[in-house]
Design a protein around this motif. Structure first.
Motif, short mmCIF file in Angstrom:
data_model
loop_
_atom_site.label_atom_id
_atom_site.label_comp_id
_atom_site.label_asym_id
_atom_site.label_seq_id
_atom_site.Cartn_x
_atom_site.Cartn_y
_atom_site.Cartn_z
N LEU A 1 -35.96 55.10 31.08
CA LEU A 1 -35.41 53.86 31.62
C LEU A 1 -35.63 52.69 30.66
CD1 LEU A 1 -36.54 54.12 35.35
CD2 LEU A 1 -34.20 54.31 34.47
N LEU A 2 -36.82 52.63 30.08
CA LEU A 2 -37.13 51.54 29.15
C LEU A 2 -36.30 51.67 27.87
CD1 LEU A 2 -40.93 51.48 29.82
CD2 LEU A 2 -39.39 49.54 30.15
N ALA A 3 -36.14 52.89 27.37
CA ALA A 3 -35.31 53.08 26.17
C ALA A 3 -33.88 52.67 26.43
CB ALA A 3 -35.39 54.54 25.72
N ALA A 4 -33.37 52.94 27.62
CA ALA A 4 -32.00 52.56 27.97
C ALA A 4 -31.83 51.05 27.97
CB ALA A 4 -31.62 53.14 29.33
N LEU A 5 -32.90 50.32 28.28
CA LEU A 5 -32.82 48.85 28.25
C LEU A 5 -32.42 48.34 26.87
CD1 LEU A 5 -35.91 47.61 30.29
CD2 LEU A 5 -33.51 47.48 30.93
N PHE A 6 -32.89 49.03 25.83
CA PHE A 6 -32.59 48.60 24.47
C PHE A 6 -31.13 48.81 24.11
CE2 PHE A 6 -37.13 48.57 24.38
CZ PHE A 6 -37.45 47.60 23.46
N ASP A 7 -30.44 49.68 24.84
CA ASP A 7 -29.00 49.86 24.65
C ASP A 7 -28.20 48.89 25.51
OD1 ASP A 7 -29.30 51.95 22.81
OD2 ASP A 7 -29.45 53.43 24.41
N GLN A 8 -28.72 48.55 26.68
CA GLN A 8 -27.99 47.73 27.65
C GLN A 8 -28.14 46.24 27.41
OE1 GLN A 8 -29.75 49.09 31.26
NE2 GLN A 8 -28.83 51.11 31.13
N ASP A 9 -29.32 45.80 27.00
CA ASP A 9 -29.61 44.38 26.85
C ASP A 9 -29.29 43.95 25.41
OD1 ASP A 9 -31.05 41.94 26.20
OD2 ASP A 9 -32.19 42.22 28.04
N PRO A 10 -28.31 43.05 25.21
CA PRO A 10 -27.93 42.65 23.85
C PRO A 10 -29.10 42.08 23.04
CG PRO A 10 -26.36 41.80 25.44
CD PRO A 10 -27.49 42.39 26.22
N ARG A 11 -29.98 41.33 23.69
CA ARG A 11 -31.13 40.74 22.98
C ARG A 11 -32.07 41.82 22.48
NH1 ARG A 11 -36.10 39.63 24.79
NH2 ARG A 11 -35.45 40.13 26.89
N LEU A 12 -32.38 42.79 23.34
CA LEU A 12 -33.28 43.88 22.93
C LEU A 12 -32.62 44.78 21.89
CD1 LEU A 12 -34.81 44.85 26.39
CD2 LEU A 12 -35.91 43.60 24.54
N ARG A 13 -31.31 45.01 22.03
CA ARG A 13 -30.59 45.83 21.06
C ARG A 13 -30.64 45.17 19.68
NH1 ARG A 13 -26.16 46.59 23.74
NH2 ARG A 13 -25.07 44.77 22.92
N GLN A 14 -30.46 43.84 19.65
CA GLN A 14 -30.50 43.12 18.38
C GLN A 14 -31.89 43.21 17.75
OE1 GLN A 14 -29.94 38.86 18.65
NE2 GLN A 14 -28.96 38.82 16.65
N GLN A 15 -32.94 43.09 18.55
CA GLN A 15 -34.31 43.21 18.03
C GLN A 15 -34.54 44.60 17.45
OE1 GLN A 15 -37.05 42.15 21.13
NE2 GLN A 15 -36.27 40.08 21.29
N ARG A 16 -34.06 45.64 18.17
CA ARG A 16 -34.24 47.02 17.69
C ARG A 16 -33.51 47.22 16.37
NH1 ARG A 16 -31.44 51.25 21.19
NH2 ARG A 16 -29.71 50.30 20.12
N GLU A 17 -32.27 46.74 16.28
CA GLU A 17 -31.48 46.90 15.06
C GLU A 17 -32.13 46.17 13.89
OE1 GLU A 17 -27.65 45.60 16.37
OE2 GLU A 17 -27.26 47.50 17.43
N TYR A 18 -32.67 44.99 14.14
CA TYR A 18 -33.35 44.23 13.10
C TYR A 18 -34.57 45.00 12.58
CZ TYR A 18 -36.06 40.52 10.88
OH TYR A 18 -36.78 39.78 9.99
N LEU A 19 -35.37 45.52 13.49
CA LEU A 19 -36.56 46.27 13.07
C LEU A 19 -36.18 47.56 12.34
CD1 LEU A 19 -38.81 45.75 16.20
CD2 LEU A 19 -39.08 44.71 13.93
#
Length: 77
Positions: free
Chosen positions: A47-65
């Motif tokens: 569920l938490l991993a899916a948040l990184f795909d669904q939330d644009p802010r979290l997805r952007q942080q993941r892509e940056y890292l």
């Protein structure tokens, strides 16, 4: 990290904290509070991993890292 009252917490990203309370994991999303059984840590992780795909802010942080971890990735400006 441990809170002042001794409860373990995990910071997955700025603004995304997961608390471990008796028999539950607890976190907040844009939709509100999420409670998940601590007997199912794999389900909570999914569920938490899916948040990184669904939330644009979290997805952007993941892509940056991820960009920073790539051998040919540039350094932050």
């Amino acid at each position: 990290m441990v809170t002042a009252d001794g409860r373990p917490t995990l910071s997955l990203a700025p603004g995304l904290l997961v608390w471990s309370v008796p028999m539950l994991f607890l976190w907040f999303t844009a939709g509100g509070m999420v409670l998940h059984s601590s007997a199912d840590p794999t389900g909570a992780a999914d569920l938490l991993a899916a948040l990184f795909d669904q939330d644009p802010r979290l997805r952007q942080q993941r892509e940056y890292l991820q960009m920073l971890l790539e051998p040919s990735g540039g350094l932050p400006i």
